[in-house]
Design an enzyme around this catalytic site. Structure first.
Site, mmCIF file in Angstrom:
data_model
loop_
_atom_site.group_PDB
_atom_site.id
_atom_site.type_symbol
_atom_site.label_atom_id
_atom_site.label_comp_id
_atom_site.label_asym_id
_atom_site.label_seq_id
_atom_site.Cartn_x
_atom_site.Cartn_y
_atom_site.Cartn_z
ATOM 1 N N HIS A 25 -7.156 7.009 -2.995
ATOM 2 C CA HIS A 25 -7.951 5.962 -2.353
ATOM 3 C C HIS A 25 -7.225 5.237 -1.215
ATOM 4 O O HIS A 25 -7.886 4.619 -0.370
ATOM 5 C CB HIS A 25 -8.424 4.940 -3.398
ATOM 6 C CG HIS A 25 -7.442 3.853 -3.689
ATOM 7 N ND1 HIS A 25 -6.328 4.025 -4.496
ATOM 8 C CD2 HIS A 25 -7.393 2.560 -3.258
ATOM 9 C CE1 HIS A 25 -5.651 2.899 -4.551
ATOM 10 N NE2 HIS A 25 -6.263 1.989 -3.818
ATOM 11 N N ASP A 26 -5.896 5.276 -1.151
ATOM 12 C CA ASP A 26 -5.161 4.621 -0.049
ATOM 13 C C ASP A 26 -4.143 5.563 0.588
ATOM 14 O O ASP A 26 -3.176 5.090 1.213
ATOM 15 C CB ASP A 26 -4.440 3.367 -0.561
ATOM 16 C CG ASP A 26 -5.290 2.109 -0.474
ATOM 17 O OD1 ASP A 26 -6.204 2.084 0.382
ATOM 18 O OD2 ASP A 26 -5.065 1.173 -1.259
ATOM 19 N N HIS A 76 0.837 -1.204 0.000
ATOM 20 C CA HIS A 76 0.000 0.000 0.000
ATOM 21 C C HIS A 76 0.873 1.257 0.000
ATOM 22 O O HIS A 76 0.976 1.969 0.994
ATOM 23 C CB HIS A 76 -0.953 -0.012 1.195
ATOM 24 C CG HIS A 76 -2.068 -0.997 1.052
ATOM 25 N ND1 HIS A 76 -2.066 -2.226 1.699
ATOM 26 C CD2 HIS A 76 -3.204 -0.953 0.322
ATOM 27 C CE1 HIS A 76 -3.173 -2.878 1.384
ATOM 28 N NE2 HIS A 76 -3.881 -2.144 0.551
ATOM 29 N N ASN A 77 1.486 1.507 -1.140
ATOM 30 C CA ASN A 77 2.335 2.678 -1.312
ATOM 31 C C ASN A 77 1.882 3.427 -2.560
ATOM 32 O O ASN A 77 0.857 3.094 -3.166
ATOM 33 C CB ASN A 77 3.803 2.256 -1.417
ATOM 34 C CG ASN A 77 3.996 1.115 -2.411
ATOM 35 O OD1 ASN A 77 3.379 1.104 -3.478
ATOM 36 N ND2 ASN A 77 4.843 0.149 -2.070
ATOM 37 N N SER A 78 2.640 4.423 -2.972
ATOM 38 C CA SER A 78 2.215 5.230 -4.116
ATOM 39 C C SER A 78 2.277 4.452 -5.429
ATOM 40 O O SER A 78 1.605 4.826 -6.398
ATOM 41 C CB SER A 78 3.065 6.497 -4.223
ATOM 42 O OG SER A 78 4.409 6.184 -4.549
ATOM 43 N N ASP A 98 -8.854 -1.514 -8.099
ATOM 44 C CA ASP A 98 -8.130 -1.679 -6.834
ATOM 45 C C ASP A 98 -7.548 -3.083 -6.680
ATOM 46 O O ASP A 98 -6.493 -3.261 -6.061
ATOM 47 C CB ASP A 98 -9.075 -1.368 -5.672
ATOM 48 C CG ASP A 98 -8.355 -1.268 -4.333
ATOM 49 O OD1 ASP A 98 -7.152 -0.932 -4.329
ATOM 50 O OD2 ASP A 98 -8.995 -1.506 -3.299
#
Length: 769
Positions: A539-540, A499-501, A673
Site C-alpha cells: 500500500h505504500d 513511510h518505510n517497510s 493504515d
C-alpha cells in the site's frame, strides 16, 4: 455480653429488598498484637469472615483475590509499610468502589490536639478508629461499620442495577435537581434528542423544551404541580439537536420530595415508542444515521441478549462518536425525510422508508439493470459490458445467480492453517521468538525492525501469509512468496522515517489482526483475506516521504502521470503489480486463472486507493450508512420480534453483498493504515515522532525550494507533537474507530486509544503551562 450471633442481613432500599452477605474483613497489621487480636476475636464472635496480612504486597494480593467488604489497616507508626500508600493502591483497583477502608490510629490524650484526618481521607480511607483492643469495643466498631458504611455501599451497588434498568428501557428518562439542572439522562433520551449525556448534564432542562409547539407557561404549570408533590402528565415537546422540529411524546413528570416536603429531584419519563412498530424503529435508526453522517452523538438501544452469529454483544461504540461538523448533502436529505415522517400517515412513512433504503447504497448514480436482457440481444449485452463497466456487467446476472453469489467460499480463520516450517524455521531465534507474539495486538513491530536490521516486512509477511494459507490459495511455493516480499521491501525507502517497510509491516499486522475478528471471518472469504494482506504489503511501496500535495506542487512526474488524482495511491498499486509481473521467480499471481486474478487485482487496487485521506469522510460515511446501519436495522427488527438474538444468517447475508464487502475491506485497510493511536502508548509515541520527522523534512524542503507549505504547523522549530496528535485523533481517528469497533468489536484498541489521547492531552497541557 453481646450474643454470639450475626445481625439481621435484610436491607430495605426504597421498594428493593437487599441481602447483606456475611461480612468479609481483611486485617493488615505488620505484627499481630492486642489490637489485631481484638478485631480477630470480634469478627469470630459475630460470624464474619476474617483474614490477616502482614505486609502491603500480601494485603493487596489477598484483597484482589477476596474483594473484602471492610479493610482495617494499622496506621499506628507503622514502619513495615506505608498505610496511606497501601490504601491508594487498593483504591486504584476497580473492585474498591464499594469497599470500606478503615485506619486504626493511636489514641490521643485529651490534653493533646486532635490531628487532622484530611490526609487519611485523601488517601482513600473512609473512617478512622482510635486503638482499643477490648473485644466488645471492637464488636461495636464492626457493628457500626456493617450498619453504616457497609450497608450504604450495598445500596450504592443496588443503584447500579437501577441505572442498568434505565439504560435498557425504551422510554426517555431525565433527572433534574430542584433548579431544573439536568443530572442524568438515559440512552433512550440520547436517541430521542440527538444530544449525548455529556452535552446536556448540568444544563437547564427548560432549554430542551424551548420549542414552538410548547405553550409559553408550560413549565410554570409543571413546576406548580411538582411543588405540591403532585405528578404532571401530558403531551410534551423536546428539542432535537439536528432539527428545528421538536419531538412530541407523552410525558410524566414526577417529584422526589425530601425532608419537610421540599422538592429535591424531578424525574421525567417520555414515552418515545407508544406503538413500537417496525417503522418507528427504522425512523429512529435513520435519525441516528443522519447524526453519524454529521459526526454528532447517537445512541442505540442496549439488549439483554448478547449474541449475533455467536458474536459478543455489540458495544455502543457509535454512541461515542465525537462532535464533528462534517456535513454531507445526503445528510440534509435524510434529515428532511426524518422530519417529514414525524406526523405522516403510515403509508407515507413506509414509502419514505423505501426511499431511505435506496439512499443507503453507496453507488447512488450507478445504473442497476433490473430487466433481463432479451435473449439473443448480443449487441446490447456487448455494449453494456464493454462500455459501461465490469461492475455493472456483473449486475446483469439473474436473481437466482445473484442470491447464490452471497454464498461465497468458506473463509479461512487464520487460526487453523498449518504453517510450513521450511523458511520460517530458518529465521534467527530472536526473530522467531518475536514473531510468536504476532497474533496479539500488542505485538512490537519496532522490536522486529531492530532484530531484522530494518527488514521486518519479509519476516512478518512470511508468518502472516502462512497463517492465512496464501501459498495454497495462490498455488505458489514459499520461495516465490519470499522472493516477492524481498522485492517489495527493497522498494520501500529505508531512509524515510515513517513511510518505510516497518510501517508496511505494521499495517500488515493490523490487517491480519482485523481479519481474525469473528464478524470479518464470517463475511470475508479467502480471496478477500489474501487481497487484504497483499494490499497492506504494497500500500505504500516506493513512497518518497512526501505527500500528494507536495508532489503536485513540485509538478512531479507521478503527479503529471496520474493527473493530480490520488497520485501516490495510484503509484503504489501500479508499482506493486509491475514488480510482481517483472519476473517469474517473484510472480505470486502466475498460477491464477484470469477469472481468479481479475477480481483479486480489482480488490487490491480498490483497497490501496482507499488509503487516500482525501476520501476519508466519504468512505467513513458510506461504511456507517451501508454496513453498520444495515446491521443495526436487522438487530432492531430482531429485538422487536422478541427473539433477543438477531438472525445471524440475515445479518451475514446483508453484509456479504459485493458492495458491502468492498466497504468493509476499505474500512479495514484504512483503520490498519492509521492504527498508531490505538497501539500501546510506547508504540504510539514512537510512530508520532517518526511521522512528525517526515513532515518536518517536507516543510524544510518546501521552504528551501520556495514551494507552498502544505502543513505549516509541522515546522520543527515550533511544532507541538502532542497537539498534532490530539487534533489527528479528534478529527480522523475517533469517528472511524468507533464505527469499526461497532462492526467488529475491538475493545483493547479502544482502551489504548483512550489512554493515548489522555497522554497526548496531558503533554499538550504541560507544554502550554
Amino acid at each position: 455480653m453481646l450474643p454470639n450471633l450475626n445481625t439481621d442481613n435484610e436491607v430495605t432500599f426504597g421498594p428493593m429488598k437487599l441481602k447483606q452477605k456475611n461480612l468479609s474483613i481483611l486485617l493488615v497489621f505488620a505484627k499481630e498484637d492486642a489490637q489485631s487480636d481484638g478485631f480477630w476475636w470480634a469478627a469470630d464472635k459475630m460470624g464474619y469472615k476474617c483474614f490477616i496480612a502482614h505486609n502491603a504486597e500480601g494485603a493487596l494480593e489477598c484483597y484482589l483475590d477476596k474483594h473484602h467488604d471492610v479493610v482495617i489497616i494499622d496506621h499506628r507508626s507503622n514502619k513495615a509499610f506505608d498505610p496511606e500508600a497501601l490504601c491508594r493502591s487498593m483504591r486504584a483497583t476497580k473492585s474498591s468502589d464499594h469497599t470500606v477502608i478503615v485506619a486504626v490510629t493511636k489514641r490521643i490524650a485529651p490534653e493533646k490536639e486532635e490531628p487532622s484526618v484530611l490526609s487519611l481521607l485523601k488517601a482513600g480511607f473512609n473512617k478512622r478508629i482510635p486503638e482499643n483492643h477490648n473485644v466488645n469495643s471492637c464488636i461495636n466498631e464492626l457493628l457500626c461499620l456493617e450498619y453504616g458504611e457497609v450497608r450504604s455501599q450495598l445500596k450504592l451497588r443496588a443503584c447500579s442495577a437501577v441505572f442498568s434498568a434505565l439504560d435498557n428501557i425504551s422510554d426517555a428518562v431525565q433527572i433534574c435537581n430542584e433548579d431544573n439542572q439536568i443530572q442524568y439522562v438515559n440512552p433512550a433520551f440520547e436517541r430521542l434528542t440527538g444530544y449525548s449525556a455529556e452535552e446536556v448534564i448540568g444544563k437547564d432542562a427548560t432549554e430542551m423544551a424551548r420549542v414552538d409547539r410548547n405553550k409559553t407557561d408550560l413549565h410554570d404549570s409543571i413546576n406548580n404541580q411538582l411543588k405540591k408533590g403532585k405528578f404532571w402528565e401530558g403531551t410534551y415537546h423536546t428539542r432535537r439537536k439536528s432539527s428545528d422540529v421538536g419531538v412530541s411524546s407523552h410525558c410524566v413528570f414526577s417529584p422526589v420530595l425530601g425532608p419537610g416536603g421540599k422538592l429535591f429531584h424531578i424525574v421525567s419519563v417520555q414515552k418515545t415508542t407508544p406503538d413500537t412498530s417496525y417503522s418507528d424503529r427504522i425512523k429512529e435508526a435513520e435519525y441516528n444515521l443522519a447524526n453519524v453522517k454529521l459526526g454528532l452523538p447517537v445512541s442505540f438501544r442496549r439488549r439483554s441478549s448478547g449474541v449475533a452469529h455467536g458474536y459478543p454483544r455489540r458495544r455502543e461504540s457509535l454512541a461515542k462518536i465525537h462532535s464533528m461538523t462534517v456535513e454531507a448533502p445526503i445528510t440534509k436529505v435524510i434529515n428532511i425525510i426524518n422530519a417529514a415522517q414525524e406526523n405522516s400517515p403510515i403509508t407515507v412513512v413506509q414509502a419514505l422508508d423505501k426511499v431511505l433504503e435506496i439512499l443507503r447504497t453507496s453507488q447512488l448514480y450507478s445504473p442497476h439493470f433490473v430487466q433481463p436482457m432479451k435473449e439473443g440481444d448480443t449487441m446490447t449485452s456487448d455494449l453494456v459490458g464493454g462500455l459501461v463497466s465490469q461492475n455493472v456487467k456483473r449486475q446483469l446476472i439473474t436473481s437466482s445467480q445473484e442470491s447464490s453469489s452471497v454464498s461465497h467460499s468458506k473463509p479461512v480463520s487464520g487460526h487453523h492453517i498449518h504453517i510450513p516450517n521450511n523458511l520460517l524455521s530458518q529465521m534467527p531465534a530472536e526473530v522467531i521468538e518475536i514473531l510468536e507474539l504476532e497474533p496479539s495486538w500488542d505485538f512490537n513491530i519496532i522490536s522486529l525492525e531492530k532484530a531484522t536490521a530494518k527488514r521486518p516486512l519479509v519476516h512478518l509477511g512470511l508468518k502472516a501469509m502462512a497463517r492465512f494459507g496464501v501459498c495454497d490459495f495462490l498455488r505458489v511455493d514459499e520461495m516465490t512468496v519470499m522472493n516477492w516480499l524481498n522485492l517489495i521491501e527493497a522498494n520501500y525507502h529505508s531512509t524515510n522515517s515513517y513511510h518505510n517497510s516497518t510501517h508496511a509491516a505494521d499495517v500488515l499486522h493490523a490487517t491480519a489482526f482485523f481479519l481474525t475478528r469473528e464478524r470479518n471471518q464470517a463475511v470475508l472469504d479467502q480471496m478477500d483475506q489474501v487481497a487484504c494482506l497483499i494490499a497492506a504489503i504494497i500500500h505504500d511501496v516506493d513512497h518518497p516521504g512526501y505527500t500528494n500535495a507536495f508532489l503536485i506542487n513540485e509538478k512531479n512526474p507521478l503527479a503529471l502521470m496520474y493527473n493530480d488524482q490520488a497520485v501516490l495511491e495510484n503509484h503504489h498499486a501500479a508499482l506493486g503489480f509491475q514488480l510482481s509481473w517483472k519476473d517469474n521467480s517473484v510472480n505470486i499471481f502466475k498460477n491464477l486463472t484470469r477469472d481468479e486474478y481479475t477480481p483479486l487485482r480489482e480488490t487490491i487496487i480498490d483497497m490501496v486507493l482507499a488509503t487516500e485521506m482525501k476520501q476519508h469522510f466519504e468512505h467513513l460515511n458510506k461504511f456507517v450508512s451501508c454496513v453498520n446501519k444495515s446491521t443495526l436495522k436487522l438487530e432492531e427488527t430482531s429485538s422487536m420480534s422478541g427473539t433477543g438474538s438477531p438472525d445471524s444468517m440475515a445479518i451475514i447475508n446483508q453484509l456479504s453483498t459485493p458492495e458491502n464487502r468492498s466497504l468493509i475491506k476499505r474500512m479495514l485497510i484504512k483503520c490498519a493504515d492509521v492504527s498508531n493511536p490505538c497501539r500501546t502508548t510506547e508504540m504510539c509515541i514512537e510512530w508520532a515522532k517518526r511521522i512528525a520527522e517526515e513532515y518536518f523534512i517536507q516543510t524544510d524542503e518546501e521552504k528551501r525550494r520556495n514551494l507552498p507549505v502544505v502543513m505549516p504547523i509541522f515546522d520543527r522549530k515550533t511544532c507541538s507533537i502532542p497537539k498534532s496528535q490530539t487534533s489527528f485523533i479528534d478529527f480522523f481517528i475517533n469517528d472511524m474507530f468507533d464505527a469499526w469497533d461497532y462492526f467488529c468489536d475491538i475493545p483493547d484498541l479502544m482502551t489504548h486509544l483512550q489512554e493515548n489521547y489522555r497522554y497526548w492531552k496531558e503533554k499538550s497541557e504541560e507544554e502550554a503551562s
